[in-house]
Motif scaffolding. Structure first.
Motif, short mmCIF file in Angstrom:
data_model
loop_
_atom_site.label_atom_id
_atom_site.label_comp_id
_atom_site.label_asym_id
_atom_site.label_seq_id
_atom_site.Cartn_x
_atom_site.Cartn_y
_atom_site.Cartn_z
N LYS A 6 12.03 7.34 -10.98
CA LYS A 6 11.55 7.46 -9.60
C LYS A 6 10.41 6.48 -9.34
CE LYS A 6 9.74 10.87 -6.32
NZ LYS A 6 9.31 12.26 -6.14
N SER A 7 9.47 6.40 -10.27
CA SER A 7 8.33 5.50 -10.13
C SER A 7 8.80 4.04 -10.07
CB SER A 7 7.37 5.70 -11.31
OG SER A 7 6.32 4.78 -11.27
N TRP A 8 9.78 3.70 -10.90
CA TRP A 8 10.29 2.33 -10.91
C TRP A 8 10.94 1.97 -9.57
CZ3 TRP A 8 9.65 -2.25 -12.43
CH2 TRP A 8 10.65 -3.20 -12.32
N SER A 9 11.55 2.94 -8.91
CA SER A 9 12.18 2.66 -7.63
C SER A 9 11.15 2.18 -6.60
CB SER A 9 12.94 3.89 -7.10
OG SER A 9 12.05 4.89 -6.66
N PHE A 10 9.88 2.57 -6.77
CA PHE A 10 8.81 2.11 -5.89
C PHE A 10 8.16 0.83 -6.43
CE2 PHE A 10 8.55 6.87 -5.24
CZ PHE A 10 9.27 6.85 -4.06
N ILE B 142 0.84 -1.20 0.00
CA ILE B 142 0.00 0.00 0.00
C ILE B 142 0.87 1.25 0.00
CG2 ILE B 142 -1.73 1.31 1.29
CD1 ILE B 142 -2.81 -1.25 -0.04
N SER B 143 1.92 1.26 0.81
CA SER B 143 2.82 2.41 0.89
C SER B 143 3.46 2.72 -0.46
CB SER B 143 3.90 2.14 1.94
OG SER B 143 4.86 3.17 1.94
N ASN C 19 2.41 15.15 -11.30
CA ASN C 19 3.67 15.64 -11.86
C ASN C 19 3.85 15.11 -13.29
OD1 ASN C 19 6.18 16.76 -12.16
ND2 ASN C 19 7.15 15.60 -10.53
N ALA C 20 3.52 13.85 -13.50
CA ALA C 20 3.63 13.25 -14.83
C ALA C 20 2.73 13.97 -15.83
CB ALA C 20 3.29 11.76 -14.77
N ILE C 21 1.51 14.28 -15.43
CA ILE C 21 0.58 14.97 -16.32
C ILE C 21 1.13 16.34 -16.71
CG2 ILE C 21 -1.72 16.03 -16.46
CD1 ILE C 21 -2.69 13.65 -14.70
N LYS D 233 1.25 6.68 -6.88
CA LYS D 233 0.09 7.53 -7.17
C LYS D 233 0.44 9.02 -7.02
CE LYS D 233 -4.66 8.43 -5.95
NZ LYS D 233 -5.47 8.75 -4.83
N GLU D 234 1.29 9.35 -6.06
CA GLU D 234 1.66 10.75 -5.83
C GLU D 234 2.41 11.35 -7.02
OE1 GLU D 234 3.89 10.78 -2.18
OE2 GLU D 234 2.17 10.17 -0.98
N ILE D 235 2.96 10.52 -7.87
CA ILE D 235 3.74 10.98 -9.02
C ILE D 235 2.84 11.39 -10.19
CG2 ILE D 235 5.37 10.13 -10.78
CD1 ILE D 235 6.69 8.48 -8.56
#
Length: 195
Positions: free
Chosen positions: A116-120, A85-86, A97-99, A92-94
């Motif tokens: 950055k997204s891949w790191s999660f 979930i974390s 910014n992506a848009i 989701k927070e990204i």
């Protein structure tokens, strides 16, 4: 999309997201908003021709030839884990910014954000493995700004955003893996043959 979701969820009893069916049905670049009640909203993003051209020129798909049943890797199987979930919330927070980066035609910024997204995403259960991590690291050393594994995990396609002029170099560095350019289909699924 609705029929594909119904077949997957209700007839085949397989877990999975809705995003793949929606992207295939609608085509193009979209921001999908999923609601808690199961409904969703498709918001088509209008892209400049220059952005599309740059995005295509700087993108490369790489096939990771590992067969798997994606529903077994679906994140939905692990929603009872706090770490899952974390990491999903961090991804989701990204989105906003992506848009903005897409609206501003910032392909390099999208590459950074994918990294950055891949790191999660790679921390989600059954997403990455040594092969995928090795491919990702090799890509970063050979012109990729960032990327991610597409789909549920452990195999399939990886998308990389490269520095300008580096897609051919990256493709050669990843050989013998199959690589191919990315194209954008604006129409989505359509009937191409009828008896």
């Amino acid at each position: 999309a609705e029929k594909a979701i119904d077949w997957e969820r209700n007839k085949l009893k397989e877990k999975g997201g809705y995003q793949d069916q929606l992207f295939a049905a609608y085509g193009g670049f979209n921001h999908i908003e999923f609601k808690m009640d199961g409904t969703y909203f498709m918001n088509k993003l209008n892209l400049s021709d220059k952005f599309k051209e740059d995005f295509i020129k700087q993108s490369l798909l790489c096939y990771v030839p590992k067969q798997r049943l994606s529903y077994l890797n679906s994140v939905e199987n692990f929603l009872d884990q706090k770490s899952t979930i974390s990491n999903l919330l961090k991804i989701k927070e990204i989105v906003n910014n992506a848009i903005e980066l897409i609206k501003n035609s910032d392909v390099n910024g999208i590459g950074d954000l994918l990294n950055k997204s891949w790191s999660f995403k790679r921390l989600l259960p059954t997403v990455s493995n040594k092969i995928i991590d090795d491919i990702y690291n090799k890509a970063l050393q050979n012109g990729a700004i960032g990327g991610k594994l597409l789909g549920a995990g452990e195999g399939g396609f990886m998308l990389f955003i490269c520095k300008k002029g580096y897609t051919d170099h990256l493709a050669k560095s990843l050989y013998p893996l199959i690589t191919m350019p990315l194209l954008i289909d604006n129409e989505g699924s359509k009937l191409i043959y009828s008896d």
